[in-house]
Design an enzyme around this catalytic site. Structure first.
Site, PDB file in Angstrom:
ATOM      1  N   SER A 182       0.798  -1.263   0.008  1.00 37.27           N
ATOM      2  CA  SER A 182      -0.030   0.110   0.128  1.00 37.27           C
ATOM      3  C   SER A 182       0.761   1.353   0.045  1.00 37.27           C
ATOM      4  CB  SER A 182      -0.856   0.007   1.157  1.00 37.27           C
ATOM      5  OG  SER A 182      -2.004   1.094   1.138  1.00 37.27           O
TER       6      SER A 182
ATOM      7  N   GLU B 172      -9.152  -5.321  -4.343  1.00 38.39           N
ATOM      8  CA  GLU B 172      -8.526  -4.383  -3.461  1.00 38.39           C
ATOM      9  C   GLU B 172      -9.469  -3.351  -2.668  1.00 38.39           C
ATOM     10  OE1 GLU B 172      -5.218  -3.840  -2.925  1.00 38.39           O
ATOM     11  OE2 GLU B 172      -4.143  -4.618  -4.489  1.00 38.39           O
TER      12      GLU B 172
ATOM     13  N   HIS C 271      -7.712  -5.565  -0.114  1.00 43.83           N
ATOM     14  CA  HIS C 271      -6.477  -4.812   0.080  1.00 43.83           C
ATOM     15  C   HIS C 271      -5.722  -5.435   1.460  1.00 43.83           C
ATOM     16  CE1 HIS C 271      -3.648  -1.411  -0.554  1.00 43.83           C
ATOM     17  NE2 HIS C 271      -4.128  -1.041   0.733  1.00 43.83           N
TER      18      HIS C 271
END
Length: 497
Positions: free
Chosen positions: A184, A315, A408
């Site tokens: 990320s 995600e 995610h």
């Protein structure tokens, strides 16, 4: 107990029952407080007695996360000034093993290198010296008002890499074989560092998980964010005025700015920060970060660094499913996301809907956001790099009745081979396949040792990717019809220093 010698003094760690050596909370720079609060990192003063490295150190100041999403994302927050610290796991103090340095995510505003899911024992078991780091977050790390030095959080990351270069041999690591990896915001940091002159030579391979080379903002956008923060705090938008305030008060103001940006993410209000949905992030200042990382890499920066990059299949589900927002989204949001991230051809939303018959408007919007913000920038960057490998993580969690999917951050306990960590349980949502963790973790180790994760490289002509799932397999230009809807190059909305 076991002792290693660093430039600032000896550190005393622990030998785990497995024989792995663990050193926690080692400072790599002086505490960024007082006069050093908004200054670049400086070396830590020597310590006369051995540093106790048997427990995790403080973490960067950050807001205490609340809400459903934060209930499934593990984090650790611990107060204290000595938060520019790192953790080391090593099989032995002798030898010269490959080194992996992990940069945590959290939107540049939350997170820490001491989250238990990031425990490096399994990497050390497999012959790698594993390092996790902290860096300044939020306003203290990424505020830019036009004076002083920008991108202090990135400079902290460089200081940690310099510490690795100068000290890791004392922990049995090879400073000439360093792989930098992150997830990320950590992945966005990795790609930024690939393009930054000041980071040149500090690492030799890079892994970017769910982040690529476009999540940066212009000084103009950064000043819009700073001006709003200053207005909320009732001060002038200067570094000296903000640095005079207590950290907790600034964090409270920053949280409000983040909430306002999320509710009204208009580029007219926030500049690129509105599109990126992050109030504090790297700034293209023309010096520390001389340009947009994707553009710099297209021009040749970082081409001497082996690259492994990838994303997760679902995600955006992390941001919409736990809160229930996925069930409340109007149908127009899918078109908004497509337009915002560049898929402006007629029929884009229709194609995504046709490929997902019967899904809700929110699920459709999440699929488009996943591609526009994560997947397409990653594929684009891989195509610009001369030796890149690509993966997609597709295993679907059982959480929220299976609706969380391959969201995610879901890949992290697989990468670190920490499926048994209790902190990962809420996100995994039930039993998870150890065979997949074994395979994915082994690919990361192999890449760190050889530059080859075990499958063919990705090129713009031959779009080979490894799809990690219960049954993993290679794909060739998967979902090509959807990929073709997006621009093949970044939209040239210029970001200049």
């Amino acid at each position: 107990m076991t002792t290693a010698s660093c430039a600032s003094g000896d550190v005393t760690g622990a030998e785990l029952p497995t024989g792995i050596l663990e050193f926690l909370g080692i400072p790599f720079a002086a505490p960024p407080v007082g006069k050093l609060r908004f200054e670049p990192p400086v070396p830590h003063s020597p310590w006369p007695e051995p540093w106790d490295a048997t427990k995790y150190g403080p973490t960067a100041p950050q807001p205490q996360g609340e809400g459903p999403m934060n209930e499934i994302l593990p984090n650790r927050i611990a107060p204290g000034d000595e938060y520019l610290n790192l953790n080391v796991w090593t099989p032995t103090l002798d030898g010269a093993a490959p080194v992996m340095v992990f940069i945590h995510g959290g939107g540049f505003s939350t997170g820490s290198g001491s989250v238990s899911v990031y425990n490096g024992e399994r990497f050390a078991r497999d012959g790698v010296v594993l390092v996790t780091i902290n860096y300044r977050l939020g306003p203290d790390g990424f505020l830019w008002v036009g004076d002083g030095v920008a991108n202090l959080g990135l400079l902290d990351q460089i200081a940690a890499l310099e510490w690795v270069r100068d000290n890791i041999a004392a922990f049995g690591g090879d400073p000439q074989q360093v792989t930098l990896f992150g997830e990320s915001a950590g992945a966005m940091s990795v790609v930024s560092l690939m393009a930054m002159p000041r980071a040149q030579g500090l690492f030799h391979r890079a892994i970017a998980e769910s982040g690529a080379g476009v999540s940066v903002i212009s000084p103009r956008s950064a000043k819009k964010v700073a001006a709003r923060l200053a207005a909320l705090l009732g001060i002038r938008p200067t570094r000296s005025a903000i640095s005079a305030l207590p950290v907790d008060r600034v964090l409270a103001g920053a949280s409000t700015v983040g909430e306002e940006l999320t509710k009204r993410p208009f580029t007219t209000l926030w500049g690129e920060a509105g599109r990126n949905l992050m109030a504090f992030e790297p700034v293209v200042d023309g010096d520390i970060l001389p340009g947009i990382p994707e553009d710099l890499i297209a021009a040749g920066a970082g081409h001497d660094i082996d690259l492994l990059i990838g994303t997760n299949s679902d995600e955006a589900n992390l941001f919409f499913v736990p809160s229930g927002a996925v069930d409340r989204m109007p149908s127009i949001i899918a078109s908004v996301f497509a337009w915002l991230y560049g898929a402006r051809r007629p029929g884009t939303v229709r194609r995504y809907r046709r490929n997902r018959p019967g899904v809700s408007a929110g699920t459709l919007a999440a699929a488009i956001l996943t591609d526009g913000f994560y997947r397409i920038p990653a594929l684009r960057l891989a195509g610009l790099h001369p030796h890149a490998h690509v993966y997609e993580f597709a295993w679907k969690s059982g959480a929220f009745d299976g609706r969380l999917g391959a969201c995610h951050a879901m890949e992290l306990p697989f990468v670190f081979d920490t499926l048994d960590d209790p902190e990962a349980a809420a996100m995994l949502g039930g039993p998870a396949p150890q065979e997949l963790a074994t395979r994915m973790h082994a690919a990361w180790v192999r890449f760190a040792k050889t530059g080859d994760p075990g499958w063919p490289p990705f090129t713009a002509e031959q779009r080979t990717s490894m799809r990690f799932d219960v049954t993993s397999h290679l794909t060739e230009d998967e979902r090509a019809d959807e990929r073709a809807l997006w621009p093949s190059s970044r939209r040239k909305a210029r970001i200049r220093a």
